[in-house]
Structures are given as C-alpha cells and as structure tokens.
Motif scaffolding. Structure first.
Motif, PDB file in Angstrom:
ATOM      1  N   MET A   1      -5.987   0.751   1.688  1.00  0.00           N
ATOM      2  CA  MET A   1      -5.113   0.991   2.840  1.00  0.00           C
ATOM      3  C   MET A   1      -5.123   2.451   3.269  1.00  0.00           C
ATOM      4  SD  MET A   1      -1.736  -1.262   1.881  1.00  0.00           S
ATOM      5  CE  MET A   1      -1.852  -2.976   1.407  1.00  0.00           C
ATOM      6  N   VAL A  17       0.016  -8.747  -0.426  1.00  0.00           N
ATOM      7  CA  VAL A  17       0.183  -7.294  -0.364  1.00  0.00           C
ATOM      8  C   VAL A  17      -0.516  -6.720   0.870  1.00  0.00           C
ATOM      9  CG1 VAL A  17      -0.393  -5.119  -1.510  1.00  0.00           C
ATOM     10  CG2 VAL A  17       0.481  -7.033  -2.844  1.00  0.00           C
ATOM     11  N   THR A  74      -6.204  -2.640  -3.603  1.00  0.00           N
ATOM     12  CA  THR A  74      -5.874  -2.965  -2.214  1.00  0.00           C
ATOM     13  C   THR A  74      -5.086  -1.828  -1.575  1.00  0.00           C
ATOM     14  OG1 THR A  74      -5.803  -5.320  -2.789  1.00  0.00           O
ATOM     15  CG2 THR A  74      -4.796  -4.675  -0.703  1.00  0.00           C
ATOM     16  N   GLY A  75      -4.154  -1.256  -2.342  1.00  0.00           N
ATOM     17  CA  GLY A  75      -3.388  -0.119  -1.845  1.00  0.00           C
ATOM     18  C   GLY A  75      -4.266   1.085  -1.562  1.00  0.00           C
ATOM     19  N   ALA A 100       2.956   1.372   2.920  1.00  0.00           N
ATOM     20  CA  ALA A 100       2.449   0.124   2.338  1.00  0.00           C
ATOM     21  C   ALA A 100       1.456   0.418   1.221  1.00  0.00           C
ATOM     22  CB  ALA A 100       1.793  -0.725   3.423  1.00  0.00           C
ATOM     23  N   ALA A 101       0.607   1.431   1.425  1.00  0.00           N
ATOM     24  CA  ALA A 101      -0.384   1.807   0.417  1.00  0.00           C
ATOM     25  C   ALA A 101       0.291   2.305  -0.860  1.00  0.00           C
ATOM     26  CB  ALA A 101      -1.318   2.874   0.974  1.00  0.00           C
ATOM     27  N   ALA A 120       1.896  -0.618  -2.747  1.00  0.00           N
ATOM     28  CA  ALA A 120       0.884  -1.445  -3.408  1.00  0.00           C
ATOM     29  C   ALA A 120       0.333  -0.736  -4.639  1.00  0.00           C
ATOM     30  CB  ALA A 120      -0.244  -1.776  -2.430  1.00  0.00           C
ATOM     31  N   MET A 121       0.085   0.556  -4.537  1.00  0.00           N
ATOM     32  CA  MET A 121      -0.471   1.294  -5.673  1.00  0.00           C
ATOM     33  C   MET A 121       0.541   1.413  -6.808  1.00  0.00           C
ATOM     34  SD  MET A 121      -2.882   4.295  -4.025  1.00  0.00           S
ATOM     35  CE  MET A 121      -1.620   4.955  -2.912  1.00  0.00           C
TER      36      MET A 121
END
Length: 491
Positions: free
Chosen positions: A20, A82, A16-17, A42-43, A46-47
């Motif tokens: 982004m 997320v 998901t990251g 945000a990316a 998340a990663m």
C-alpha cells in the motif's frame, strides 16, 4: 497448526500493508494529500496487525500439505479484506461490501468492478487498484516465498495450493529460486510492455497501470471505455502481452535460452490453436454482418477486435475494444463457451486451463475407445507423455467441482437477486455470465454486467457470493473449499 497459520497470514497481511505504501507514495507525487493520508493509514494498520500476528507466535516450523492449503485460503481471504482499507479510509468506496468486492476482484485478477468510471479515483487509488492485480497475478504467497526466507519452510506446500495451474513447475531444485526466476520474468515482461505503451498514446501512468493489469490478466483500466479510446498501436501491444501472459511463465524462462521450446510444447500449441480458432470464428461472425459492417470498420479493425476479444476471454484478462454484448447471439454463445477455457498452467490466467482441457479431451477419447474395445488397455497421453491415472482423476474431479460451483452459483445468485429486488431478479444471461466470469476470473460478462456496464446493480449478498466465487476460481477451488471440511481441522 493454529500457530503456523497465524504466522503465515500475518506475514501476508503485513506484506499487503507494505504494498500500500507504493500507492500512498503515488498519491503524494500527484499531491493528492487526502488520499495519501488515507492510504498511508491503511498501510500502517495492515503492517501493525500483520507484525503482531507474525512476531507474536514465533517461528512456525515445517508446514504440512494440509496446513499449506489452509494457509493459502486464509491468506487470500485476509488480504482481500485488508486490501479494501484504502478505499474505505479515503471514502472513495464507502460501502464495505463494494470495497471488498473491488479488492477481491483485484487480487484474484478478475477485473469486475462496481465503478462506472475508474477515472473518479485519484492516481494513488488507481495505482493501488492496478497493484492488487499485479500482486495477485503470480500470487503474493509465491512472492513471499521468493523474498522472505522465513517463509521458505513449507514453500512447496504453499505453492502447490496457490500456483495458478494443476501443479507447480519447478525450474530449480529449490522452489524459492524457482519463484524468484518466475517473478523476474513477470517483472521483465511488465517493464517491456510499459516501454512499448509509453511510446504510444498512453501517458506513463496509464502505461504502468495497464501493463500491470495486462501481465496479471486482470483487466482493470483507467477509463470507463477500457481500451476502446486508445490507438490501434496500443491495442496491438496489449494483444501481444495478453497472449504472453496466458502462456506459462516457466516456458518463457526456458525460452530465453531456447526459443524452440514454444514449438515443442504440446500445451502451448493447444493454447495457440484455441486462440486462433476462437479468433477465426469471431472474425467470420463479424464479417457475416456484410458490406455495411466492413465499410464502417475496415478489415484491420475487424481483425484487431476479433483477436483482442478472443484473447481477452481465453486469457481471462477482461479488457475490451468493442461491446461484444451487442454481437449476434451466436457470437455471444461462443463468448460464454470461451469463458471456460483459460490459459496455460503456470500462467496468470484463470479458467479451467489448457492443460486440463487437453487431458480431459484425451481421457474422453480413451473412454470412447474403451467402450468399443472393452479388453483394450488405453493410456491417456498428452504432450507426448502418458498422464498418470491419479492426475487424470484429479482433473476430472476438478472439472466436476468447477461445473458444480458454476451451476450452484448461478442458482444462488438468481435466488438472492430475486428475493432482494422483489421482482424476477436478474435475467438468465446476466446471472450465468456473472457467475462464469467470477469463477473464471474473467471480468465482464453479458447483459447487465457486459463490457460497457459494471457490477454495481448486483445487490449486497450477490456481491459477497461473487467475491467468494472469485476466490474459489483463483485458488482453483480446493484450497478454499477445504477450509469448510472437518478433516482439515482435525488433529
């Protein structure tokens, strides 16, 4: 079991990251520096979190069917939480409740929104908004199986829990190869729609955004008016691809070699028949308005609105070319009924699915005949073959749970809204269609959540309830409900 679940959820959060970054790059291309920084932050978060979960527990080993259901349910919850970070980090949607609602609506391809006008978002966030639906269309789990060999172990268990239909359709003995081919068809149709829309009155960005949300049957647009202000050409293109998205992608793949498979598929014939029947009833209802309506719009516009509305509800896409919330009560009742259908098994559409509707109808017919001939042996047949009794019972159980969730959700939403608003709460039409829309992953409802309105008036607890129903509907009820059963977590 815990180790394997952490491994899978971590991989999905990390993926998901990575997705982004596409939105962050879009913001950079349009020189939206503030949004680019927020989305990139945000990316990265998340990663990092995903990598820590993924690498921290080591190789997962073989997944059982039970663990597959749990992994899918937790993964969709995780990526919905997320995925809300770009909205929060940029300040575009400062409320956690609203950001999670918008993200869940995206990943589940529902299309309900708390935004009165999506144009207030920058290009980067509009790209993320559309991308959540495109990823959620075929399922990030299936995508992960296709591109990450490390998730190939237990892939069938994941697909069985996540695939948008009563059973995953294999094109090859190895499910990872099947997933790749389905995604190639999915991406190919998306590119084809982008090209066709771009030669019309849409900009390249609008063509990309609307193509992603059409093929995912999501319905997020770039304007407050949905597709109303676009040309008839663009609307006809979207009609064509909505119909394609509501059909099985495995069937599309087989049709590349033999187009006659469409005509030989009983489910496809039923799907097309329901779409034609719904269009006919809507057109008759609109023509009943008399010469005034005909003179104001013309036959082509009436036919286009009828086909568009029938398909946008049956395929659970959620676009709009007209405000069907203003139609006569009879047509509104028809719209509510269409919310419970859905597209074919193996499509990106939500709802009950055409396959289940067909089996339920045939099963009910067999039961009626059995009452007349108690000693007779009646086999439920669909698409020229007999349906195993276990599958019939599973479908009947699914429909029972679906209606139970619908009625319970409507009751809870009405109670929540009446308690929080301190009044009588939402009207019945709004409550019923908001829940039906969330459970069927449709998008607009009627009343206060109609096609020209949005879900901002729903109170906080109501939005969390609808978000949960979106996930329940997208995952076809059982994977999410099983998370709350004791048997799933027993050793």
């Amino acid at each position: 079991m815990f180790v394997r679940l952490v491994y899978i959820v971590g991989a999905v959060v990390g993926a998901t990251g990575v997705a982004m970054l596409v939105a962050a790059l879009t913001a950079v291309l349009y020189r939206e520096w503030s949004d680019a920084r927020g989305i990139a932050a945000a990316a990265v978060l998340a990663m990092v979190v995903g990598a820590a979960m993924w690498r921290g527990v080591g190789a997962p080993g073989e997944l059982t069917t039970r663990e597959g259901f749990a992994a899918v349910g937790l993964s969709w919850i995780g990526m919905s939480l997320v995925g809300s970070l770009p909205y929060l980090f940029t300040g575009a949607i400062p409320s956690v409740t609203d950001a999670v609602f918008e993200t869940t609506s995206g990943f589940t391809t529902t299309g309900s929104s708390i935004l009165a006008d999506p144009a207030v978002l920058g290009y980067g966030l509009l790209m993320w908004r559309s991308l959540t639906q495109w990823i959620g269309g075929m399922g990030i789990i299936v995508l992960s199986i296709a591109i990450l060999p490390l998730l190939g172990v237990g892939g069938v268990q994941l697909a069985r829990a996540e695939s948008p239909g009563p059973r995953p359709d294999r094109l090859t003995p190895r499910f990872r190869e099947t997933a790749k081919r389905l995604w190639l068809v999915y991406a190919g149709l998306t590119v084809a729609e982008i090209v066709l829309l771009a030669v019309g009155d849409m900009s390249l960005f609008e063509s990309i955004a609307h193509s992603m949300t059409t093929m995912s049957t999501g319905g997020f647009g770039t304007r407050a008016t949905s597709l109303t202000t676009f040309s008839p050409y663009s609307q006809w293109v979207v009609i064509l691809f909505m119909f394609a998205a509501g059909a099985s992608f495995a069937l599309h793949y087989r049709a590349l070699r033999n187009p006659r498979v469409y005509g030989s598929s009983g489910e496809f014939r039923l799907y097309a028949g329901l779409a034609v029947g719904a269009t006919t009833l809507i057109l008759i209802g609109l023509l009943d308005g008399g010469d005034v309506v005909f003179a104001q719009t013309g036959l082509e516009a009436l036919l286009r609105d009828s086909i568009f509305t029938a398909l946008t509800i049956v395929t659970t896409t959620g676009f709009a070319t007209t405000d069907f919330g203003q139609w006569v009560p009879g047509l509104q009742i028809l719209i509510v009924g269409l919310m419970f259908l859905g597209g074919m098994a193996g499509s990106t559409a939500g709802g009950v699915k055409t396959f289940r509707v067909g089996v339920l109808t045939r099963s009910a017919s067999s039961d009626l005949r059995r009452l007349v001939h108690p000693r007779g042996v009646f086999v439920t047949r669909f698409d020229g073959t007999s349906v195993p009794p276990d599958l019939v019972r599973n479908i009947q159980s699914f429909f029972l749970f679906y209606m139970f969730m619908f009625m319970t959700g409507t009751f809870l939403l009405s109670v929540i809204e009446s308690r929080q608003l301190g009044t009588t709460g939402l009207d019945l039409i709004t409550s019923v269609t908001a829940v039906a829309s969330a459970l069927g992953n449709i998008g607009p409802g009627l009343g206060l959540v109609g096609p020209t309105e949005n879900f901002a008036p729903i109170q906080g607890a109501g939005k969390w309830l609808l978000s949960g129903l979106m996930l329940v509907g997208r995952l076809e009820i059982f994977p999410l409900l099983l998370l709350f059963t004791r048997d799933l977590w027993r050793r």
